[in-house]
Write an enzyme that holds these catalytic residues in place. Structure first.
Site, mmCIF file in Angstrom:
data_model
loop_
_atom_site.group_PDB
_atom_site.id
_atom_site.type_symbol
_atom_site.label_atom_id
_atom_site.label_comp_id
_atom_site.label_asym_id
_atom_site.label_seq_id
_atom_site.Cartn_x
_atom_site.Cartn_y
_atom_site.Cartn_z
ATOM 1 N N ARG A 1 0.803 -1.227 0.000
ATOM 2 C CA ARG A 1 0.000 0.000 0.000
ATOM 3 C C ARG A 1 0.834 1.274 0.000
ATOM 4 O O ARG A 1 0.598 2.180 -0.804
ATOM 5 C CB ARG A 1 -0.926 0.039 1.230
ATOM 6 N N THR A 2 1.784 1.343 0.927
ATOM 7 C CA THR A 2 2.489 2.618 1.098
ATOM 8 C C THR A 2 3.289 2.956 -0.158
ATOM 9 O O THR A 2 3.216 4.073 -0.679
ATOM 10 C CB THR A 2 3.398 2.553 2.344
ATOM 11 N N LYS B 1 27.298 -4.001 -1.783
ATOM 12 C CA LYS B 1 28.766 -4.004 -1.905
ATOM 13 C C LYS B 1 29.408 -3.360 -0.689
ATOM 14 O O LYS B 1 30.606 -3.145 -0.657
ATOM 15 C CB LYS B 1 29.190 -3.216 -3.159
ATOM 16 N N ARG C 1 11.260 3.752 3.529
ATOM 17 C CA ARG C 1 10.856 2.729 4.520
ATOM 18 C C ARG C 1 12.095 1.899 4.814
ATOM 19 O O ARG C 1 12.810 1.492 3.889
ATOM 20 C CB ARG C 1 9.739 1.830 3.994
ATOM 21 N N HIS D 1 4.949 5.391 11.673
ATOM 22 C CA HIS D 1 4.417 5.300 10.307
ATOM 23 C C HIS D 1 3.456 6.488 10.175
ATOM 24 O O HIS D 1 2.235 6.319 10.134
ATOM 25 C CB HIS D 1 3.710 3.966 10.115
#
Ligand code: CP
Length: 310
Positions: A55-56, A84, A105, A133
């Site tokens: 969703r986000t 790396k 996120r 959130h």
């Protein structure tokens, strides 16, 4: 009128004033009524998702496209030079020169605030570990205001994993700005963290602790369920609590609920809401998910336009 959100970071719901939240909700409402807008024409949004999301991420991407912007980004660290050995610092430092705004996120608490310190462009926290959130809390407020006509004077049950659920942490903190009565329903080991309870107390928010949904179901306007955050603790602990709260159509039918009751869930759901509930008039979680796009459109428009977006 000056836009107080222009070039601001959105890192925690606690950083937003009541006036700023009202501005975001008002802008989201305007965008839902008249979606056609080119408010971020020519802007590039970096969608930096180091942790999974449906969703986000996709609503932020769609929000950017709807406003005339473009997206770059990734949905995991596979394929990034982090593999790396590059640091998060250098990754964000470089991306902030490629984009006008960063959505991030990350599984680590505090990662979004760290990114904001490094980035020369605004940063939006799309979820950092079990911490915050904030854009989900804004979606929740928008949805509640829309379905209950007001954010004041409501009784709200928060049910499930209140310890690790970042959507719960942000939402509980947002509740401090409104006259809301909270019922906190969880197993003892997944109770709302003490610092948040202390802050609720300090702000005069009325709240109480409960072990079962049945205890509160007749009292509330909003039943806000969450999944147990399996990824945040051990399998043995998860098995102990995974089936604690399951909402079924028969539980709703056999309870004298308020007529205006709506069931919310930030999703994804695992087993907390039986699919039979989807067809009842109480189900509101898919509308909540759909509202994500308008709220995220509002955030992008406000953060990237100096003149107040109207
Ligand atoms: N509500 C929410 O944050 O969903 P996603 O994890 O799918 O983005």
């Amino acid at each position: 009128m000056a836009n107080p959100l222009y070039e601001q970071d959105i890192l925690s719901i606690k950083d937003l004033s009541l006036e700023q939240i009202q501005l975001i909700l008002k802008t989201a409402k305007q965008l839902k009524q008249s979606p056609a807008s080119r408010a971020i024409q020519g802007k590039i949004i970096a969608q930096c998702f180091f942790e999974s999301s449906t969703r986000t991420r996709l609503s932020f991407e769609a929000a950017a496209l709807r406003l005339g912007g473009q997206n770059i980004g990734f949905s995991s660290d596979e394929g990034l030079s982090i593999k790396k050995g590059e640091t998060l610092h250098d990754t964000i430092r470089v991306i902030s020169d490629y984009a006008d705004l960063i959505v991030i996120r990350h599984p680590s608490e505090g990662a979004a605030r760290f990114a904001a310190e490094v980035s020369g462009k605004p940063v939006i926290n799309a979820g950092d570990g079990a911490n915050q959130h904030p854009t989900q809390a804004l979606v929740d407020l928008f949805t509640i205001q829309e379905c209950q006509k007001s954010l004041e004077g409501l009784s709200i049950a928060l049910v499930g994993d209140l310890k690790y659920g970042r959507t719960i942490h942000s939402f509980a903190q947002a509740c401090m700005l409104f006259d809301m009565r909270l019922y906190l329903v969880s197993p003892q080991e997944l109770a709302l963290p003490e610092p948040i309870c202390d802050a609720l107390k300090k702000q005069g928010v009325r709240f109480s602790f409960h072990r079962s949904m049945e205890e509160v179901l007749t009292k509330v306007d909003i039943l806000y369920l969450t999944r147990i955050q399996q990824e945040r603790f051990s399998e043995a602990e998860y098995q102990l609590v995974r089936n604690n709260y399951i909402l079924t159509p028969s539980l709703l039918e056999n309870t004298k609920t308020k007529a205006n009751l709506k069931v919310l869930h930030p999703l994804p759901r695992i087993n907390e809401i039986d699919m039979g509930v989807d067809k009842t008039p109480y189900s509101h979680y898919f509308i909540q998910a759909a509202n994500g796009i308008y709220v995220r459109q509002a955030l992008l428009a406000l953060l990237l336009n100096e003149k107040l977006y109207e």
